[in-house]
Design a protein around this motif. Structure first.
Motif, PDB file in Angstrom:
ATOM      1  N   ILE A   1       0.849  -1.196   0.000  1.00  0.00           N
ATOM      2  CA  ILE A   1       0.000   0.000   0.000  1.00  0.00           C
ATOM      3  C   ILE A   1       0.885   1.246   0.000  1.00  0.00           C
ATOM      4  O   ILE A   1       2.042   1.192   0.414  1.00  0.00           O
ATOM      5  N   PRO A   2       0.360   2.376  -0.446  1.00  0.00           N
ATOM      6  CA  PRO A   2       1.170   3.607  -0.484  1.00  0.00           C
ATOM      7  C   PRO A   2       1.690   3.987   0.906  1.00  0.00           C
ATOM      8  O   PRO A   2       1.057   3.694   1.924  1.00  0.00           O
ATOM      9  N   ASP A   3       2.825   4.647   0.923  1.00  0.00           N
ATOM     10  CA  ASP A   3       3.466   5.026   2.190  1.00  0.00           C
ATOM     11  C   ASP A   3       2.533   5.849   3.076  1.00  0.00           C
ATOM     12  O   ASP A   3       2.498   5.667   4.295  1.00  0.00           O
ATOM     13  N   ILE A   4       1.776   6.771   2.468  1.00  0.00           N
ATOM     14  CA  ILE A   4       0.903   7.628   3.264  1.00  0.00           C
ATOM     15  C   ILE A   4      -0.202   6.822   3.936  1.00  0.00           C
ATOM     16  O   ILE A   4      -0.589   7.088   5.076  1.00  0.00           O
ATOM     17  N   ALA A   5      -0.700   5.797   3.244  1.00  0.00           N
ATOM     18  CA  ALA A   5      -1.742   4.951   3.827  1.00  0.00           C
ATOM     19  C   ALA A   5      -1.163   4.064   4.922  1.00  0.00           C
ATOM     20  O   ALA A   5      -1.787   3.864   5.966  1.00  0.00           O
ATOM     21  N   GLU A   6       0.049   3.535   4.695  1.00  0.00           N
ATOM     22  CA  GLU A   6       0.689   2.709   5.714  1.00  0.00           C
ATOM     23  C   GLU A   6       0.954   3.533   6.974  1.00  0.00           C
ATOM     24  O   GLU A   6       0.741   3.064   8.094  1.00  0.00           O
ATOM     25  N   HIS A   7       1.388   4.773   6.789  1.00  0.00           N
ATOM     26  CA  HIS A   7       1.675   5.644   7.941  1.00  0.00           C
ATOM     27  C   HIS A   7       0.408   5.884   8.747  1.00  0.00           C
ATOM     28  O   HIS A   7       0.423   5.838   9.988  1.00  0.00           O
ATOM     29  N   GLU A   8      -0.705   6.120   8.075  1.00  0.00           N
ATOM     30  CA  GLU A   8      -1.962   6.348   8.781  1.00  0.00           C
ATOM     31  C   GLU A   8      -2.406   5.102   9.532  1.00  0.00           C
ATOM     32  O   GLU A   8      -2.904   5.175  10.660  1.00  0.00           O
ATOM     33  N   LEU A   9      -2.218   3.949   8.902  1.00  0.00           N
ATOM     34  CA  LEU A   9      -2.563   2.696   9.559  1.00  0.00           C
ATOM     35  C   LEU A   9      -1.720   2.489  10.811  1.00  0.00           C
ATOM     36  O   LEU A   9      -2.234   2.083  11.860  1.00  0.00           O
ATOM     37  N   MET A  10      -0.417   2.791  10.736  1.00  0.00           N
ATOM     38  CA  MET A  10       0.471   2.620  11.879  1.00  0.00           C
ATOM     39  C   MET A  10       0.111   3.588  13.009  1.00  0.00           C
ATOM     40  O   MET A  10       0.265   3.264  14.192  1.00  0.00           O
ATOM     41  N   GLU A  11      -0.383   4.769  12.652  1.00  0.00           N
ATOM     42  CA  GLU A  11      -0.829   5.712  13.674  1.00  0.00           C
ATOM     43  C   GLU A  11      -1.968   5.109  14.494  1.00  0.00           C
ATOM     44  O   GLU A  11      -2.076   5.368  15.702  1.00  0.00           O
ATOM     45  N   LYS A  12      -2.805   4.333  13.847  1.00  0.00           N
ATOM     46  CA  LYS A  12      -3.924   3.700  14.546  1.00  0.00           C
ATOM     47  C   LYS A  12      -3.466   2.497  15.375  1.00  0.00           C
ATOM     48  O   LYS A  12      -3.978   2.248  16.462  1.00  0.00           O
ATOM     49  N   LEU A  13      -2.490   1.760  14.864  1.00  0.00           N
ATOM     50  CA  LEU A  13      -2.076   0.515  15.514  1.00  0.00           C
ATOM     51  C   LEU A  13      -1.102   0.728  16.677  1.00  0.00           C
ATOM     52  O   LEU A  13      -0.985  -0.137  17.546  1.00  0.00           O
ATOM     53  N   VAL A  14      -0.411   1.864  16.727  1.00  0.00           N
ATOM     54  CA  VAL A  14       0.662   2.048  17.695  1.00  0.00           C
ATOM     55  C   VAL A  14       0.187   1.922  19.137  1.00  0.00           C
ATOM     56  O   VAL A  14       0.937   1.490  20.019  1.00  0.00           O
ATOM     57  N   SER A  15      -1.052   2.290  19.408  1.00  0.00           N
ATOM     58  CA  SER A  15      -1.562   2.235  20.782  1.00  0.00           C
ATOM     59  C   SER A  15      -2.490   1.050  21.024  1.00  0.00           C
ATOM     60  O   SER A  15      -3.150   0.988  22.068  1.00  0.00           O
ATOM     61  N   THR A  16      -2.535   0.103  20.080  1.00  0.00           N
ATOM     62  CA  THR A  16      -3.406  -1.061  20.243  1.00  0.00           C
ATOM     63  C   THR A  16      -2.684  -2.193  20.961  1.00  0.00           C
ATOM     64  O   THR A  16      -1.464  -2.162  21.157  1.00  0.00           O
ATOM     65  N   TYR A  17      -3.470  -3.219  21.314  1.00  0.00           N
ATOM     66  CA  TYR A  17      -2.947  -4.400  21.997  1.00  0.00           C
ATOM     67  C   TYR A  17      -3.447  -5.643  21.274  1.00  0.00           C
ATOM     68  O   TYR A  17      -4.563  -5.664  20.734  1.00  0.00           O
ATOM     69  N   GLY A  18      -2.621  -6.697  21.269  1.00  0.00           N
ATOM     70  CA  GLY A  18      -2.986  -7.917  20.582  1.00  0.00           C
ATOM     71  C   GLY A  18      -2.938  -9.143  21.477  1.00  0.00           C
ATOM     72  O   GLY A  18      -2.090  -9.238  22.372  1.00  0.00           O
ATOM     73  N   LYS A  19      -3.861 -10.049  21.231  1.00  0.00           N
ATOM     74  CA  LYS A  19      -3.861 -11.355  21.893  1.00  0.00           C
ATOM     75  C   LYS A  19      -3.715 -12.395  20.789  1.00  0.00           C
ATOM     76  O   LYS A  19      -4.592 -12.544  19.937  1.00  0.00           O
ATOM     77  N   THR A  20      -2.595 -13.112  20.800  1.00  0.00           N
ATOM     78  CA  THR A  20      -2.229 -13.987  19.687  1.00  0.00           C
ATOM     79  C   THR A  20      -2.056 -15.423  20.155  1.00  0.00           C
ATOM     80  O   THR A  20      -1.393 -15.683  21.162  1.00  0.00           O
ATOM     81  N   ILE A  21      -2.632 -16.332  19.380  1.00  0.00           N
ATOM     82  CA  ILE A  21      -2.515 -17.769  19.661  1.00  0.00           C
ATOM     83  C   ILE A  21      -2.114 -18.476  18.372  1.00  0.00           C
ATOM     84  O   ILE A  21      -2.776 -18.327  17.340  1.00  0.00           O
ATOM     85  N   HIS A  22      -1.016 -19.235  18.418  1.00  0.00           N
ATOM     86  CA  HIS A  22      -0.592 -20.041  17.285  1.00  0.00           C
ATOM     87  C   HIS A  22      -0.985 -21.506  17.521  1.00  0.00           C
ATOM     88  O   HIS A  22      -0.803 -22.019  18.622  1.00  0.00           O
ATOM     89  N   THR A  23      -1.490 -22.140  16.487  1.00  0.00           N
ATOM     90  CA  THR A  23      -1.940 -23.531  16.585  1.00  0.00           C
ATOM     91  C   THR A  23      -1.118 -24.481  15.726  1.00  0.00           C
ATOM     92  O   THR A  23      -1.168 -25.699  15.933  1.00  0.00           O
ATOM     93  N   TRP A  24      -0.384 -23.947  14.736  1.00  0.00           N
ATOM     94  CA  TRP A  24       0.456 -24.788  13.875  1.00  0.00           C
ATOM     95  C   TRP A  24       1.852 -24.197  13.890  1.00  0.00           C
ATOM     96  O   TRP A  24       2.083 -23.100  13.376  1.00  0.00           O
ATOM     97  N   HIS A  25       2.797 -24.941  14.466  1.00  0.00           N
ATOM     98  CA  HIS A  25       4.139 -24.417  14.713  1.00  0.00           C
ATOM     99  C   HIS A  25       5.078 -24.824  13.580  1.00  0.00           C
ATOM    100  O   HIS A  25       5.987 -25.646  13.757  1.00  0.00           O
ATOM    101  N   THR A  26       4.857 -24.222  12.422  1.00  0.00           N
ATOM    102  CA  THR A  26       5.682 -24.590  11.270  1.00  0.00           C
ATOM    103  C   THR A  26       7.114 -24.098  11.409  1.00  0.00           C
ATOM    104  O   THR A  26       8.008 -24.581  10.713  1.00  0.00           O
ATOM    105  N   ASP A  27       7.342 -23.135  12.289  1.00  0.00           N
ATOM    106  CA  ASP A  27       8.713 -22.680  12.530  1.00  0.00           C
ATOM    107  C   ASP A  27       9.554 -23.785  13.154  1.00  0.00           C
ATOM    108  O   ASP A  27      10.781 -23.756  13.079  1.00  0.00           O
ATOM    109  N   GLN A  28       8.875 -24.774  13.759  1.00  0.00           N
ATOM    110  CA  GLN A  28       9.552 -25.936  14.328  1.00  0.00           C
ATOM    111  C   GLN A  28       9.559 -27.105  13.354  1.00  0.00           C
ATOM    112  O   GLN A  28       9.832 -28.241  13.739  1.00  0.00           O
ATOM    113  N   GLN A  29       9.254 -26.798  12.088  1.00  0.00           N
ATOM    114  CA  GLN A  29       9.210 -27.795  11.017  1.00  0.00           C
ATOM    115  C   GLN A  29       8.185 -28.894  11.282  1.00  0.00           C
ATOM    116  O   GLN A  29       8.354 -30.033  10.861  1.00  0.00           O
ATOM    117  N   ARG A  30       7.118 -28.540  11.954  1.00  0.00           N
ATOM    118  CA  ARG A  30       6.033 -29.494  12.176  1.00  0.00           C
ATOM    119  C   ARG A  30       5.122 -29.480  10.952  1.00  0.00           C
ATOM    120  O   ARG A  30       4.504 -28.462  10.630  1.00  0.00           O
TER     121      ARG A  30
END
Length: 258
Positions: free
Chosen positions: A146-175
């Protein structure tokens, strides 16, 4: 309506720029076992694609690329491809893959909420969530295509957010299959935590510069992070563990089955 215009523009340009979002820049980590898909299944898929409504999936129209690590093991790190749907002004949901090609494996999910909602959570619940302040300000979180100006606006919104993340398939472990326990993931909070090679390889594939992103985002205000988030920094770890439990109620004599 005005407060939504910015994000609507972001999502619009995300769709327009989807062809440039990286294509097959990042292959999946593993090949799942199994025979080649038969022609009959391919035909059924084509029919389903043409005839069935997929409304929930159509709304996952923004693409973010970042990095996670296992809560309790910061050395186990991986790249994560997020496809995001904004439910409303305060809640987002993301499907996470280990690549951005057609063979990408579904690794897990992330729920993202604004600071306003995060403040309403119970103290123990907050320990399961991570902040996004560093991911944004460091330049390591990107929205490819996406254009830089749109990415910058998106990051302005995300900077103060919080995430709850759960991984179910651990392909980084070559599973090659989604084996083992789901795992709670966290985000980075300081310089020097992420493996430099991960950033270098990602930046090269997407033709971006994390350092340049960091400079471009200097004007984004640094939020005050809730002290209950990122609990791993205080040594308060929360993780899923598979345990065996027998519910006696299930084993009570119920009489003969007729």
């Amino acid at each position: 309506m005005a407060k939504h215009s910015g994000i609507l523009w972001i999502l619009f340009v995300a769709v327009i720029g989807s062809a440039a979002c990286g294509g097959r820049n990042t292959d999946s980590n593993v090949e799942a076992p199994g025979d080649e898909k038969p022609a009959k299944d391919k035909l059924l898929e084509t029919g389903a694609d043409l005839l069935q409504d997929k409304s929930p999936l159509r709304h996952f129209n923004a693409y973010l690329n970042g990095f996670h690590f296992y809560n309790g093991n910061i050395r186990a790190q991986m790249e994560a491809h997020h496809y995001v749907h904004q439910l409303n002004e305060d809640v987002y949901q993301a499907i996470i893959f280990d690549g951005n090609g057609p063979d990408a494996k579904l690794m897990g999910v992330e729920y993202i909420i604004t600071e306003r909602l995060f403040k309403t959570l119970p103290e123990e619940e907050k320990k399961l969530w991570h902040s996004h302040h560093y991911e944004v300000k460091s330049g390591s979180l990107i929205a490819p295509g996406i254009p830089d100006i749109a990415e910058h606006e998106l990051m302005e919104k995300l900077v103060s957010t919080y995430g709850k993340t759960i991984h179910t398939w651990h392909t980084d472990q070559q599973r090659t299959l989604p084996l083992g326990s789901p795992m709670i993931m966290m985000g980075f909070t300081k310089d020097g935590q992420i493996h430099p090679q991960l950033l270098t390889e990602r930046d090269k594939r997407f033709n971006v510069s994390t350092e340049e992103n960091k400079k471009e985002r200097e004007d984004i205000p640094m939020p005050t992070v809730d002290p209950m988030a990122n609990a791993w920094e205080r040594g308060e770890l929360r993780q899923f563990i598979i345990t065996e439990r027998v519910d006696s109620a299930l084993h009570k004599h119920q009489g003969p089955v007729h």
